[in-house]
Design a protein around this motif. Structure first.
Motif, PDB file in Angstrom:
ATOM      1  N   PRO A   1      -1.760   9.870  28.591  1.00 52.86           N
ATOM      2  CA  PRO A   1      -2.638   9.753  29.769  1.00 52.86           C
ATOM      3  C   PRO A   1      -1.911   9.569  31.105  1.00 52.86           C
ATOM      4  N   THR A   2      -0.558   9.418  31.102  1.00 54.74           N
ATOM      5  CA  THR A   2       0.144   9.198  32.371  1.00 54.74           C
ATOM      6  C   THR A   2       1.099  10.328  32.735  1.00 54.74           C
ATOM      7  N   ARG A   3       1.478  11.154  31.786  1.00 52.19           N
ATOM      8  CA  ARG A   3       2.351  12.308  32.030  1.00 52.19           C
ATOM      9  C   ARG A   3       1.702  13.555  31.436  1.00 52.19           C
ATOM     10  N   PHE A   4       1.915  14.697  32.105  1.00 46.36           N
ATOM     11  CA  PHE A   4       1.292  15.944  31.639  1.00 46.36           C
ATOM     12  C   PHE A   4       2.184  17.142  31.934  1.00 46.36           C
ATOM     13  N   ASP A   5       2.124  18.160  31.072  1.00 48.46           N
ATOM     14  CA  ASP A   5       2.526  19.494  31.500  1.00 48.46           C
ATOM     15  C   ASP A   5       1.230  20.228  31.841  1.00 48.46           C
TER      16      ASP A   5
ATOM     17  N   GLY B   1       9.433  17.887  38.013  1.00 46.96           N
ATOM     18  CA  GLY B   1       9.697  17.299  39.319  1.00 46.96           C
ATOM     19  C   GLY B   1       8.471  17.207  40.204  1.00 46.96           C
ATOM     20  N   ALA B   2       7.382  17.846  39.801  1.00 49.01           N
ATOM     21  CA  ALA B   2       6.152  17.822  40.598  1.00 49.01           C
ATOM     22  C   ALA B   2       5.141  16.876  39.965  1.00 49.01           C
ATOM     23  N   ARG B   3       4.052  16.658  40.685  1.00 43.85           N
ATOM     24  CA  ARG B   3       3.000  15.774  40.196  1.00 43.85           C
ATOM     25  C   ARG B   3       1.648  16.490  40.219  1.00 43.85           C
ATOM     26  N   VAL B   4       0.702  15.947  39.462  1.00 43.18           N
ATOM     27  CA  VAL B   4      -0.656  16.505  39.456  1.00 43.18           C
ATOM     28  C   VAL B   4      -1.204  16.439  40.870  1.00 43.18           C
ATOM     29  N   SER B   5      -1.793  17.545  41.333  1.00 38.26           N
ATOM     30  CA  SER B   5      -2.314  17.596  42.695  1.00 38.26           C
ATOM     31  C   SER B   5      -3.370  18.684  42.823  1.00 38.26           C
ATOM     32  N   LYS B   6      -4.056  18.670  43.964  1.00 38.36           N
ATOM     33  CA  LYS B   6      -4.987  19.738  44.321  1.00 38.36           C
ATOM     34  C   LYS B   6      -4.249  20.661  45.271  1.00 38.36           C
ATOM     35  N   ARG B   7      -4.236  21.945  44.952  1.00 41.11           N
ATOM     36  CA  ARG B   7      -3.491  22.885  45.792  1.00 41.11           C
ATOM     37  C   ARG B   7      -4.109  24.282  45.717  1.00 41.11           C
ATOM     38  N   LYS B   8      -3.636  25.162  46.586  1.00 45.42           N
ATOM     39  CA  LYS B   8      -4.118  26.537  46.626  1.00 45.42           C
ATOM     40  C   LYS B   8      -3.766  27.241  45.310  1.00 45.42           C
ATOM     41  N   MET B   9      -4.673  28.119  44.884  1.00 43.69           N
ATOM     42  CA  MET B   9      -4.401  28.899  43.687  1.00 43.69           C
ATOM     43  C   MET B   9      -3.209  29.808  43.934  1.00 43.69           C
ATOM     44  N   ILE B  10      -2.430  30.064  42.896  1.00 44.39           N
ATOM     45  CA  ILE B  10      -1.104  30.667  43.075  1.00 44.39           C
ATOM     46  C   ILE B  10      -1.052  32.181  42.916  1.00 44.39           C
TER      47      ILE B  10
ATOM     48  N   GLY C   1      -1.159  12.594  41.096  1.00 45.98           N
ATOM     49  CA  GLY C   1       0.033  11.761  41.247  1.00 45.98           C
ATOM     50  C   GLY C   1       0.791  11.552  39.955  1.00 45.98           C
ATOM     51  N   SER C   2       0.179  11.909  38.822  1.00 45.05           N
ATOM     52  CA  SER C   2       0.872  11.771  37.536  1.00 45.05           C
ATOM     53  C   SER C   2       2.031  12.768  37.477  1.00 45.05           C
ATOM     54  N   LEU C   3       3.166  12.301  36.995  1.00 43.73           N
ATOM     55  CA  LEU C   3       4.379  13.125  36.975  1.00 43.73           C
ATOM     56  C   LEU C   3       4.335  14.153  35.844  1.00 43.73           C
ATOM     57  N   TYR C   4       4.862  15.349  36.150  1.00 49.52           N
ATOM     58  CA  TYR C   4       4.955  16.412  35.143  1.00 49.52           C
ATOM     59  C   TYR C   4       6.000  16.029  34.086  1.00 49.52           C
ATOM     60  N   LYS C   5       5.668  16.315  32.840  1.00 53.05           N
ATOM     61  CA  LYS C   5       6.624  16.170  31.756  1.00 53.05           C
ATOM     62  C   LYS C   5       6.314  17.230  30.708  1.00 53.05           C
TER      63      LYS C   5
END
Length: 269
Positions: free
Chosen positions: A177-181, A250-259, A167-171
């Motif tokens: 600890p709250t924003r990440f690339d 614009g996206a957030r940290v999440s669990k998703r399928k490998m790309i 849920g942490s926003l991409y930056k």
């Protein structure tokens, strides 16, 4: 004449007795100093015998030879006097780890009435461990045999930390600890869980840790996706073809399928 010679003989014998007690030789009627080597022969031997120390015998055991990252191994060492079979109750024992080409002391503990010590240690990397007895007034120092202890990745610990930031926003350029690339996210999670410091760039991260075949990847492994050989995106493997990552603006940290299938696997733990 006879009486004179006898009297002289008694004087010579008396002088000889005195000379010997003083460490001198009576030669041809003259007092000559005894050889320093012969005069000192007895003293060093007696001193060496008095100062000789007993070399103890050690019995060492390990609770495990394969430990998960972040967990501890217990090393128990017991020292025995071989002369009488009794335990050694004095002296310090140091637990050492072989790191970067040399032995490094990690923890130490004093022997007690039981003659044994139990030292708990959480190794961060695989390597040899050994117990070293420092010696005492009566017993000589002793270095125990080395034992290899493997540290295996604790994938659950890594994944649990990865989940905390869903849920942490991409930056761009952020590393928590709250924003990440993407590389900031992996860098933060591995530093928190393993203590390893990765560079803040996906292409550089693919050179860290241990290379692992795709078919051997485990949860908690670092995944770096590539364009050719250039690493452009990083994530953390979550099992069953899924990963945790911080994908894009614009996206957030999440669990998703490998790309994709062009990626490398690195074991950082």
């Amino acid at each position: 004449m006879h009486e004179h010679s006898s009297s002289r003989g008694r004087r010579m014998r008396g002088a000889g007795t005195i000379a010997l007690s003083l460490g001198l030789c009576l030669c041809a009627g003259q007092l000559v100093a005894a050889s320093p080597a012969s005069a000192a022969t007895v003293t060093p031997i007696m001193a060496a015998a008095a100062s000789a120390k007993v070399k103890p015998v050690v019995k060492t055991s390990y609770s495990t030879r394969k430990v998960k990252s972040g967990k501890s191994v217990k090393v128990t060492a017991k020292y025995i006097n071989p002369a009488n079979g009794k335990v050694v109750t004095s002296g310090t024992v140091r637990l050492q780890a072989f790191r970067k080409g040399k032995w490094v002391s990690q923890k130490s503990k004093n022997l007690g009435k039981s003659g044994s010590v139990a030292i708990t240690f959480a190794p961060k990397t695989s390597g040899y461990l050994r117990a070293v007895y420092a010696g005492s007034a009566k017993f000589a120092s002793l270095t125990g045999g080395k034992t290899y202890v493997s540290v295996v990745p604790n994938g659950n610990k890594i994944i649990n930390e990865a989940k905390k930031h869903v849920g942490s926003l991409y930056k761009f350029g952020a590393a928590g600890p709250t924003r990440f690339d993407c590389s900031g996210y992996t860098m933060y999670v591995y530093r928190k869980t393993t203590g390893k410091k990765l560079p803040h760039k996906a292409n550089s991260q693919q050179k860290y840790g241990k290379a692992v075949a795709k078919s051997k990847k485990q949860i908690g492994d670092l995944i770096v996706f590539r364009n050719g050989s250039y690493g452009y995106h990083a994530g953390i493997y979550a099992g069953s073809g899924y990963m945790y990552d911080s994908p894009h603006t614009g996206a957030r940290v999440s669990k998703r399928k490998m790309i994709g299938s062009n990626y490398v696997v690195r074991r950082v733990a």
